[in-house]
Write a protein that holds these residues in place. Structure first.
Motif, PDB file in Angstrom:
ATOM      1  N   ARG A  80       0.843  -1.211   0.000  1.00 17.56           N
ATOM      2  CA  ARG A  80       0.000   0.000   0.000  1.00 17.56           C
ATOM      3  C   ARG A  80       0.870   1.250   0.000  1.00 17.56           C
ATOM      4  N   GLU A  81       1.869   1.264   0.874  1.00 17.46           N
ATOM      5  CA  GLU A  81       2.767   2.426   0.947  1.00 17.46           C
ATOM      6  C   GLU A  81       3.480   2.651  -0.379  1.00 17.46           C
ATOM      7  N   HIS A  82       3.980   1.585  -0.995  1.00 15.53           N
ATOM      8  CA  HIS A  82       4.687   1.721  -2.268  1.00 15.53           C
ATOM      9  C   HIS A  82       3.751   2.227  -3.365  1.00 15.53           C
ATOM     10  N   ALA A  83       2.530   1.727  -3.388  1.00 15.34           N
ATOM     11  CA  ALA A  83       1.564   2.170  -4.394  1.00 15.34           C
ATOM     12  C   ALA A  83       1.217   3.642  -4.203  1.00 15.34           C
ATOM     13  N   LEU A  84       1.022   4.046  -2.960  1.00 14.97           N
ATOM     14  CA  LEU A  84       0.712   5.455  -2.694  1.00 14.97           C
ATOM     15  C   LEU A  84       1.901   6.354  -3.025  1.00 14.97           C
ATOM     16  N   ASP A  85       3.114   5.891  -2.756  1.00 14.29           N
ATOM     17  CA  ASP A  85       4.309   6.667  -3.119  1.00 14.29           C
ATOM     18  C   ASP A  85       4.387   6.835  -4.638  1.00 14.29           C
ATOM     19  N   ALA A  86       4.116   5.762  -5.360  1.00 19.99           N
ATOM     20  CA  ALA A  86       4.199   5.808  -6.830  1.00 19.99           C
ATOM     21  C   ALA A  86       3.130   6.713  -7.432  1.00 19.99           C
ATOM     22  N   SER A  87       1.978   6.811  -6.774  1.00 19.06           N
ATOM     23  CA  SER A  87       0.851   7.579  -7.333  1.00 19.06           C
ATOM     24  C   SER A  87       0.673   8.929  -6.650  1.00 19.06           C
ATOM     25  N   ASP A  88       1.697   9.398  -5.961  1.00 14.78           N
ATOM     26  CA  ASP A  88       1.625  10.672  -5.230  1.00 14.78           C
ATOM     27  C   ASP A  88       0.461  10.711  -4.250  1.00 14.78           C
ATOM     28  N   GLY A  89       0.220   9.570  -3.561  1.00 13.20           N
ATOM     29  CA  GLY A  89      -0.788   9.507  -2.508  1.00 13.20           C
ATOM     30  C   GLY A  89      -2.200   9.233  -2.983  1.00 13.20           C
ATOM     31  N   LYS A  90      -2.359   8.972  -4.270  1.00 10.29           N
ATOM     32  CA  LYS A  90      -3.697   8.716  -4.794  1.00 10.29           C
ATOM     33  C   LYS A  90      -3.986   7.218  -4.831  1.00 10.29           C
ATOM     34  N   THR A  91      -5.231   6.883  -4.504  1.00  8.72           N
ATOM     35  CA  THR A  91      -5.663   5.487  -4.604  1.00  8.72           C
ATOM     36  C   THR A  91      -6.113   5.205  -6.034  1.00  8.72           C
ATOM     37  N   VAL A 105      -1.255   0.654  -9.584  1.00 11.46           N
ATOM     38  CA  VAL A 105      -1.990   0.775  -8.321  1.00 11.46           C
ATOM     39  C   VAL A 105      -3.067  -0.301  -8.234  1.00 11.46           C
ATOM     40  N   MET A 106      -3.681  -0.635  -9.373  1.00 10.07           N
ATOM     41  CA  MET A 106      -4.685  -1.699  -9.392  1.00 10.07           C
ATOM     42  C   MET A 106      -4.039  -3.042  -9.039  1.00 10.07           C
ATOM     43  N   ASN A 107      -2.879  -3.328  -9.602  1.00  9.01           N
ATOM     44  CA  ASN A 107      -2.172  -4.571  -9.270  1.00  9.01           C
ATOM     45  C   ASN A 107      -1.810  -4.616  -7.790  1.00  9.01           C
ATOM     46  N   ALA A 108      -1.396  -3.481  -7.262  1.00  7.59           N
ATOM     47  CA  ALA A 108      -1.088  -3.420  -5.828  1.00  7.59           C
ATOM     48  C   ALA A 108      -2.327  -3.745  -5.002  1.00  7.59           C
ATOM     49  N   SER A 109      -3.460  -3.226  -5.429  1.00  7.48           N
ATOM     50  CA  SER A 109      -4.713  -3.498  -4.727  1.00  7.48           C
ATOM     51  C   SER A 109      -5.054  -4.986  -4.789  1.00  7.48           C
TER      52      SER A 109
END
Length: 162
Positions: A80-91, A105-109
């Motif tokens: 979750r942290e890595h995905a948020l870092d990659a997307s500038d905090g966006k889900t 981000v979808m794959n991370a989810s």
């Protein structure tokens, strides 16, 4: 003051049913514990086979292969942290449909969901084992309270006051 003993005599059929119910509880409890252990081992083995290694920036167990519920939770959190870092905090839901990061981000989810599913499996296995222990204890208690019809048929020595 003297201790008084009261004996309740159940009809043989009722005593037999109670003892049979106790035995069913014991056997059911054993089966629940065995099944819980099998589920725990299976989920742990499958997680281990994925060779998911907890990264160095996780809060604990860095470098450990994920094979248990705590490991899976820690790995899900770092994903979750890595995905948020990659997307500038966006889900995923907050990203524009055309954003190229949306697939990442979808794959991370999806990965997090899979890890949470294993955590739930571990929890259900633990619950089943706990219920199994309770079944065994209730079964043993029931069989201890209700004497065997063969033992009940034996003559009982009269109680004496102490």
């Amino acid at each position: 003051m003297s201790a008084q003993s009261t004996t309740v005599v159940l009809p043989a059929r009722a005593a037999g049913l109670a003892r049979l119910t106790g035995l069913a509880g014991i056997l059911g409890g054993i089966l629940l514990i065995i099944t819980a252990a099998a589920v725990w081992i299976t989920v742990s083995t499958e997680l281990r086979a994925e060779n998911i290694v907890i990264p160095d920036d996780a809060i604990a167990f860095q470098g450990k292969v994920v094979d248990g519920p705590i490991d899976a939770l820690i790995q899900a959190e770092i994903i979750r942290e890595h995905a948020l870092d990659a997307s500038d905090g966006k889900t995923y839901a907050e990203l524009d449909r055309e954003d190229p990061l949306r697939a990442t981000v979808m794959n991370a989810s999806f990965l997090r969901t899979s890890l949470f599913t294993s955590v739930v499996s571990f929890g259900v296995a633990l619950l089943a084992a706990g219920v199994g222990v309770l079944f065994i204890l209730f079964g043993l208690s029931l069989r201890a309270v209700v004497p065997s019809p063969r033992k009940a048929a034996a003559p009982v020595a009269p109680a004496t006051d102490v």
